[in-house]
Enzyme design. Structure first.
Site, mmCIF file in Angstrom:
data_model
loop_
_atom_site.group_PDB
_atom_site.id
_atom_site.type_symbol
_atom_site.label_atom_id
_atom_site.label_comp_id
_atom_site.label_asym_id
_atom_site.label_seq_id
_atom_site.Cartn_x
_atom_site.Cartn_y
_atom_site.Cartn_z
ATOM 1 N N LYS A 1 -14.391 4.949 -8.948
ATOM 2 C CA LYS A 1 -13.986 3.545 -8.753
ATOM 3 C C LYS A 1 -14.520 2.640 -9.857
ATOM 4 O O LYS A 1 -13.794 1.856 -10.435
ATOM 5 C CB LYS A 1 -14.510 2.994 -7.419
ATOM 6 N N ARG B 1 -16.198 -1.643 2.935
ATOM 7 C CA ARG B 1 -16.644 -0.273 3.151
ATOM 8 C C ARG B 1 -16.686 0.064 4.642
ATOM 9 O O ARG B 1 -17.010 1.198 4.997
ATOM 10 C CB ARG B 1 -18.062 -0.125 2.587
ATOM 11 N N ARG C 1 -24.323 12.092 -12.786
ATOM 12 C CA ARG C 1 -23.946 10.802 -13.368
ATOM 13 C C ARG C 1 -25.126 10.151 -14.077
ATOM 14 O O ARG C 1 -26.246 10.122 -13.577
ATOM 15 C CB ARG C 1 -23.440 9.891 -12.242
ATOM 16 N N ARG D 1 -29.228 6.553 -11.606
ATOM 17 C CA ARG D 1 -29.447 5.624 -10.502
ATOM 18 C C ARG D 1 -30.377 6.236 -9.467
ATOM 19 O O ARG D 1 -30.287 7.424 -9.178
ATOM 20 C CB ARG D 1 -28.108 5.285 -9.846
ATOM 21 N N ARG E 1 -24.867 9.409 1.703
ATOM 22 C CA ARG E 1 -23.799 8.474 1.329
ATOM 23 C C ARG E 1 -22.424 9.073 1.618
ATOM 24 O O ARG E 1 -21.500 8.358 2.018
ATOM 25 C CB ARG E 1 -23.922 8.112 -0.156
HETATM 26 P P1 ADP Z 1 -21.065 4.350 -4.912
HETATM 27 O O1 ADP Z 1 -19.669 3.895 -4.658
HETATM 28 O O2 ADP Z 1 -21.177 5.171 -6.151
HETATM 29 O O3 ADP Z 1 -21.700 4.980 -3.723
HETATM 30 P P2 ADP Z 1 -21.992 1.561 -5.218
HETATM 31 O O4 ADP Z 1 -22.595 1.205 -6.508
HETATM 32 O O5 ADP Z 1 -20.645 1.000 -4.897
HETATM 33 O O6 ADP Z 1 -22.006 3.142 -5.152
HETATM 34 O O7 ADP Z 1 -22.981 1.156 -4.013
HETATM 35 C C1 ADP Z 1 -24.307 1.594 -3.962
HETATM 36 C C2 ADP Z 1 -24.911 1.308 -2.589
HETATM 37 O O8 ADP Z 1 -24.887 -0.123 -2.326
HETATM 38 C C3 ADP Z 1 -24.178 1.915 -1.401
HETATM 39 O O9 ADP Z 1 -24.565 3.258 -1.168
HETATM 40 C C4 ADP Z 1 -24.577 0.964 -0.265
HETATM 41 O O10 ADP Z 1 -25.875 1.242 0.207
HETATM 42 C C5 ADP Z 1 -24.620 -0.380 -0.948
HETATM 43 N N1 ADP Z 1 -23.316 -1.065 -0.819
HETATM 44 C C6 ADP Z 1 -22.405 -1.279 -1.807
HETATM 45 N N2 ADP Z 1 -21.307 -1.892 -1.331
HETATM 46 C C7 ADP Z 1 -21.518 -2.071 0.006
HETATM 47 C C8 ADP Z 1 -20.750 -2.620 1.073
HETATM 48 N N3 ADP Z 1 -19.519 -3.115 0.889
HETATM 49 N N4 ADP Z 1 -21.300 -2.636 2.315
HETATM 50 C C9 ADP Z 1 -22.508 -2.154 2.540
HETATM 51 N N5 ADP Z 1 -23.283 -1.600 1.590
HETATM 52 C C10 ADP Z 1 -22.796 -1.547 0.332
#
Ligand code: ADP
Ligand code: ZN
Length: 207
Positions: free
Chosen positions: A13, A88, A122, A153, A164
């Site tokens: 994404k 999400r 990554r 990360r 996750r």
């Molecule tokens: P990825 O899609 O690679 O898992 P992101 O960078 O989008 O990672 O998000 C990292 C973390 O931030 C998620 O695992 C979650 O804990 C938190 N997070 C991100 N977006 C949301 C959301 N919309 N609602 C709740 N937690 C979120």
């Protein structure tokens, strides 16, 4: 155009979002990036978010929804935006429906079995944010795009990624059906080269 990018962690994404935002000249809004920025700057939101992110859990809807609502009210979102990592949960999607209209939801589809390796390998550029994979770095730890240093990360370790992925399956995957019902879902095969996937997405969006 108001666009949502949907997909599992590691589906690509973020990688596609940067390119799509440039192509359609709309801001790229990543809740993950917003949380990481807040963690780095030790804000109250950052401290709270970190306690969830480190465990592979979602930040509570209430906090996340408020952040996105405030961000979408900013001037640069007037002519459209690209949401990456939000919504999400179905609750977040319902909240979003209350303050913005969505034109398209791009679901980047990658077989679950491929995600663990993608994410644990990554490495992210500390300077420009571009994602790379160790398999293509030839042992170097330098960003091919800008020369910046690459970092892993904190939540990209095997244990946290496992959680996750579970959270994705139980809480986020149901969103595909939610948007399908609304008639805005575009599912795109995300298994392939970056450019290839980008072409598939833009082909669908340009229609
Ligand atoms: P990825 O899609 O690679 O898992 P992101 O960078 O989008 O990672 O998000 C990292 C973390 O931030 C998620 O695992 C979650 O804990 C938190 N997070 C991100 N977006 C949301 C959301 N919309 N609602 C709740 N937690 C979120
Ligand atoms: Zn870079």
């Amino acid at each position: 155009m108001n666009i949502i990018l949907l997909g599992a962690p590691g589906a690509g994404k973020g990688t596609q979002a940067v390119r799509l935002a440039a192509r359609y000249k709309i801001p790229h809004i990543s809740t993950g990036d917003i949380f990481r920025y807040n963690i780095k700057n030790q804000t109250p939101v950052g401290m709270l978010a970190k306690s969830y992110i480190d465990k592979g859990q979602l930040v509570p809807d209430e906090v996340t929804v408020r952040i996105v609502r405030e961000r979408l009210e900013m001037d640069d979102c007037k002519n459209g935006y690209l949401l990456d990592g939000f919504p999400r949960t179905v609750e977040q999607a319902k909240a979003l429906d209350g303050f913005s209209a969505i034109d398209a939801v791009v679901n980047v589809d990658v077989p679950l079995g491929k995600l663990m390796k993608r994410i644990t390998g990554r490495r992210v550029c500390g300077k420009c944010g571009e994602s790379h994979h160790v398999d293509y770095l030839g042992g170097k730890n330098v960003c091919a795009k800008c020369g910046g240093e690459l970092i892993q990360r904190a939540d990209d370790n095997e244990e946290t990624v496992g959680k996750r992925l579970d959270v994705y399956v139980s809480q986020t995957a149901p969103l595909a059906a939610y948007y399908e019902k609304k008639g805005v879902l575009l599912t795109v095969d995300g298994d392939g080269e970056i450019e290839e996937v980008f072409e598939r997405i833009t082909e669908r969006l340009d229609k």
